[in-house]
Design an enzyme around this catalytic site. Structure first.
Site, short mmCIF file in Angstrom:
data_model
loop_
_atom_site.label_atom_id
_atom_site.label_comp_id
_atom_site.label_asym_id
_atom_site.label_seq_id
_atom_site.Cartn_x
_atom_site.Cartn_y
_atom_site.Cartn_z
N SER A 39 35.71 44.39 42.88
CA SER A 39 36.36 44.99 41.91
C SER A 39 35.24 46.35 41.34
O SER A 39 34.24 46.24 41.63
CB SER A 39 36.50 44.10 40.62
OG SER A 39 36.90 44.95 39.56
N SER A 111 41.28 41.05 47.73
CA SER A 111 41.39 39.92 48.79
C SER A 111 40.41 39.36 49.24
O SER A 111 39.90 39.67 50.34
CB SER A 111 42.37 40.63 49.89
OG SER A 111 41.92 41.99 50.11
N1 LIG Z 1 38.68 36.56 37.82
C1 LIG Z 1 38.77 38.10 38.34
N2 LIG Z 1 38.10 38.19 39.46
C2 LIG Z 1 38.66 39.45 40.00
N3 LIG Z 1 39.31 40.49 39.33
C3 LIG Z 1 39.89 40.23 38.06
C4 LIG Z 1 39.64 38.88 37.66
N4 LIG Z 1 40.31 38.78 36.46
C5 LIG Z 1 40.91 39.97 36.36
N5 LIG Z 1 40.85 40.83 37.41
C6 LIG Z 1 41.38 42.12 37.54
O1 LIG Z 1 42.46 41.89 38.53
C7 LIG Z 1 42.16 42.93 39.54
C8 LIG Z 1 42.21 42.36 40.98
O2 LIG Z 1 43.66 41.78 41.39
P1 LIG Z 1 43.96 41.47 42.83
O3 LIG Z 1 45.34 41.07 42.71
O4 LIG Z 1 43.29 42.70 43.78
O5 LIG Z 1 42.84 40.22 42.99
S1 LIG Z 1 43.02 39.01 44.31
O6 LIG Z 1 43.09 40.06 45.51
O7 LIG Z 1 44.03 38.40 44.19
O8 LIG Z 1 41.79 38.39 44.52
C9 LIG Z 1 41.08 43.63 39.58
O9 LIG Z 1 41.11 44.86 39.62
P2 LIG Z 1 40.21 45.95 40.36
O10 LIG Z 1 38.97 46.35 39.53
O11 LIG Z 1 41.11 47.15 40.69
O12 LIG Z 1 39.94 45.40 41.72
C10 LIG Z 1 40.50 43.22 38.04
O13 LIG Z 1 40.76 44.16 37.11
N1 LIG Z 2 34.20 57.52 46.02
C1 LIG Z 2 33.75 57.48 44.77
N2 LIG Z 2 32.70 58.06 44.20
C2 LIG Z 2 32.65 58.22 42.85
N3 LIG Z 2 33.42 57.44 41.89
C3 LIG Z 2 34.13 56.54 42.49
C4 LIG Z 2 34.46 56.56 43.76
N4 LIG Z 2 35.51 55.68 44.11
C5 LIG Z 2 35.83 55.13 42.76
N5 LIG Z 2 34.88 55.69 41.94
C6 LIG Z 2 35.07 55.55 40.44
O1 LIG Z 2 34.61 54.11 40.40
C7 LIG Z 2 35.47 53.30 39.35
C8 LIG Z 2 36.25 52.12 40.09
O2 LIG Z 2 37.07 52.69 41.09
P1 LIG Z 2 38.57 52.03 41.38
O3 LIG Z 2 39.37 52.64 42.39
O4 LIG Z 2 39.07 51.67 39.95
O5 LIG Z 2 38.04 50.68 41.93
P2 LIG Z 2 38.85 49.42 42.38
O6 LIG Z 2 40.22 49.56 42.43
O7 LIG Z 2 38.02 48.79 43.55
O8 LIG Z 2 38.50 48.38 41.09
C9 LIG Z 2 36.57 54.45 38.87
O9 LIG Z 2 35.90 54.88 37.62
C10 LIG Z 2 36.50 55.53 39.77
O10 LIG Z 2 36.61 56.67 39.33
#
Ligand SMILES: Nc1ncnc2c1ncn2[C@@H]1O[C@H](COP(=O)(O)OS(=O)(=O)O)[C@@H](OP(=O)(O)O)[C@H]1O
Ligand SMILES: Nc1ncnc2c1ncn2[C@@H]1O[C@H](COP(=O)(O)OP(=O)(O)O)[C@@H](O)[C@H]1O
Length: 208
Positions: A39, A111
């Site tokens: 994340s 994932s």
């Molecule tokens: N426990 C926990 N662990 C990880 N992430 C969490 C959790 N709870 C909520 N979130 C939020 O859910 C987003 C991840 O969803 P995904 O469907 O990509 O997760 S997974 O692949 O099933 O593990 C993830 O989004 P990203 O930050 O964009 O990765 C989080 O915002």
């Molecule tokens: N290549 C990058 N350089 C600088 N900041 C980034 C870059 N990629 C993502 N960010 C910043 O990092 C944070 C998380 O990005 P995000 O795409 O939401 O990550 P994820 O989907 O893996 O949770 C956001 O605030 C985004 O603007």
């Protein structure tokens, strides 16, 4: 006639317009670009930037984003290991359909478990491009755009990936994106790395 899972007495129906016909129409190869990482590693940012670059080249793509799919298709799932496995399985199947439709399907989900990603790869082994956004936990936690790491550290979210739930990095991914000299590539650079791979492998043209 066959039995698949819990479905009995089912038949496969072939359609006259085949995947290869759609690929010719679109002048590209359908495939799955699977973006995995912690994340905050930049999965959604890369997915959007990649979609934009492909669009500007006249290539049809569609983003399946984990967070977004949990608003609909996967809204009955949480973050237990079983639910994450089912989440990834469903998205893998949907991605396979998009690829069959001829699109460059960009799936961006944490994932975290290797076996789940490998199961998706097995659905379309010749057309599965695993992209590992290999950003250190400290960087992701420092970004913390949704404040979730803070909540996880405070014990207010249990089972958060990288904190108290595992992330298993890929062993044989097609593309790894990481920091260079302590700097993260820009979103455009990250997307460019993927586009170059797709070009080199011939995904951005039809094969006759
Ligand atoms: N426990 C926990 N662990 C990880 N992430 C969490 C959790 N709870 C909520 N979130 C939020 O859910 C987003 C991840 O969803 P995904 O469907 O990509 O997760 S997974 O692949 O099933 O593990 C993830 O989004 P990203 O930050 O964009 O990765 C989080 O915002
Ligand atoms: N290549 C990058 N350089 C600088 N900041 C980034 C870059 N990629 C993502 N960010 C910043 O990092 C944070 C998380 O990005 P995000 O795409 O939401 O990550 P994820 O989907 O893996 O949770 C956001 O605030 C985004 O603007």
């Amino acid at each position: 006639m066959s039995t698949v899972g819990n479905s009995t007495n089912i038949f496969w129906h072939e359609c006259p317009v085949r995947s290869v016909d759609r690929q010719k129409l679109l002048n590209q190869q359908g495939c799955i670009v699977w973006i995995t990482g912690l994340s905050g590693s930049g999965k959604s940012t890369l997915a959007c930037s990649l979609g934009r670059q492909l669009h500007s080249q006249g290539k049809l793509s569609y983003v399946l984003d984990g967070d977004n799919l949990r608003h609909g298709l996967n809204k009955n799932l949480g973050f237990t290991p079983e639910d994450r496995t089912e989440n990834i399985r469903r998205v893998g199947e949907v991605a396979k359909l998009f690829a069959d439709a001829g699109l460059i399907c960009i799936a961006s989900l944490i994932s975290p478990y290797r076996k789940d990603r490998d199961a998706c790869r097995a659905l379309l082994p010749e057309k599965f491009i695993e992209v590992f956004l290999n950003m250190p936990l400290e960087l992701c936690e420092g970004r913390d755009p949704k404040g979730l790491y803070k909540l996880a550290r405070a014990g207010k979210i249990k089972g958060f990936t990288g904190i108290d739930d595992p992330y298993e990095p890929p062993l044989n991914c097609e593309i790894e994106i990481k920091q260079k000299d302590g700097n993260c590539p820009t979103p455009n650079e990250m997307a460019g790395q993927v586009v170059s791979y797709l070009e080199d492998k011939g995904y951005l043209e039809a094969h006759y």
